[in-house]
Design an enzyme around this catalytic site. Sequence first.
Site, PDB file in Angstrom:
ATOM      1  CG  ASP A   1      -1.856  -1.195   1.363  1.00  0.00           C
ATOM      2  OD1 ASP A   1      -2.265  -1.601   0.480  1.00  0.00           O
ATOM      3  OD2 ASP A   1      -1.515  -1.951   2.392  1.00  0.00           O
TER       4      ASP A   1
ATOM      5  CG  HIS B   1      -2.759  -5.168   3.192  1.00  0.00           C
ATOM      6  ND1 HIS B   1      -2.365  -4.304   2.347  1.00  0.00           N
ATOM      7  CD2 HIS B   1      -2.753  -6.512   2.673  1.00  0.00           C
ATOM      8  CE1 HIS B   1      -2.432  -4.983   1.235  1.00  0.00           C
ATOM      9  NE2 HIS B   1      -2.670  -6.389   1.547  1.00  0.00           N
TER      10      HIS B   1
HETATM   11  C1  LMR Z   1      -2.890  -6.826  -2.622  1.00  0.00           C
HETATM   12  O1  LMR Z   1      -2.956  -5.899  -1.883  1.00  0.00           O
HETATM   13  O2  LMR Z   1      -2.554  -6.884  -3.952  1.00  0.00           O
HETATM   14  C2  LMR Z   1      -2.583  -8.030  -1.994  1.00  0.00           C
HETATM   15  O3  LMR Z   1      -2.948  -8.089  -0.539  1.00  0.00           O
HETATM   16  C3  LMR Z   1      -3.688  -9.204  -2.661  1.00  0.00           C
HETATM   17  C4  LMR Z   1      -4.925  -8.763  -2.342  1.00  0.00           C
HETATM   18  O4  LMR Z   1      -5.887  -9.745  -2.098  1.00  0.00           O
HETATM   19  O5  LMR Z   1      -5.508  -7.768  -2.686  1.00  0.00           O
END
Ligand code: LMR
Length: 326
Positions: free
Chosen positions: A156, A184
């Site tokens: 991120d 996240h």
């Molecule tokens: C991402 O951020 O790309 C990974 O965590 C995979 C997802 O499921 O988004």
Amino acid sequence: MRVVVTGATGQVAYALLPRIAAGEMFGPDTEVDLRLADIPQVIDKAKGTLMELEDGAYPLLSRVSASADRAETFKDVDWALLVGSVPRGPGMERGDLIRRNGPIFVEDGSAIRDHAATGARVAVVGNPCNTNCLIARHAAGAKVPDERWSAMTRLDHNRARALLAKQANARVSDVRKLAIWGNHSATLYPDFTNAEVNGKPAASVLDRRWLEGEFITLVQQRGAAVIAARGASSALSAAQALIDHVRSLVTPTPKGDCFSAAVVSDGSYGVAKGLVSSFPLHSRGDGGWEIVKGVTLDDFARAKIAATVAELEKERDIVKDLLAAA
Ligand code: LMR
């Protein structure tokens, strides 16, 4: 450096393993003993990756092995990179995986407790990574203290940094003091209020309405956008983020900058103690981290952080039994 990578047959690992072998994670002077871990049903495929790693004749790769037995793969490891988990598909949130993936991290945490080296450090990538880290941390107990755990919000952070640079027509390296706060997930908060582009506040270089709206949404939804476009979740950018995550912990943070990772909260900024939440961090370069103190947060930032932390509290409640079982 003894390193276990779980989910060794997955796409993230396929993009990651050769880079660890080439010295991109631990530097050009550190030999690596690389352990490829995965579940029994797929471990034969990992043996193919093992052959490829051998065939790469990497000078820093002192040893490479593959096994579905955690007692073998986690034995004396200095770093555990916990990638192995079921990935989300189109239309899912990462939190939808929580009950499916949580038990994997009880097993991983227990293996770290029983087999890892004293001083082992852990980075959790499998989603939902904050809460999976919380689960593994509980399973490992007192043997592996809080400061050795982290979960990856660097993807991120990198997405937000690249986006700010693109919008400001600047270089990625011109963007500093950016931090991801919270989970996240689609509630994460990329704090532009303290970020700088070429030494100037991002909000003085870019339109605040864009920053508060489209910018945040793009970062929050980028993982889903990659899945929609690729039909599979991010792999090469996730591998890059994990390299950056560990590099940021094993090298001193440049003065006046910070990096993002989810770590065990000490109660800073009102984030409940013990939750695994993303913060702006500094490292002395010994593999550990400190939460940056004294960050000024305006009402907008505080409200966004409160929302993402509330989601982490909910996730913690959903896996209460897994925390108690440990
Ligand atoms: C991402 O951020 O790309 C990974 O965590 C995979 C997802 O499921 O988004």
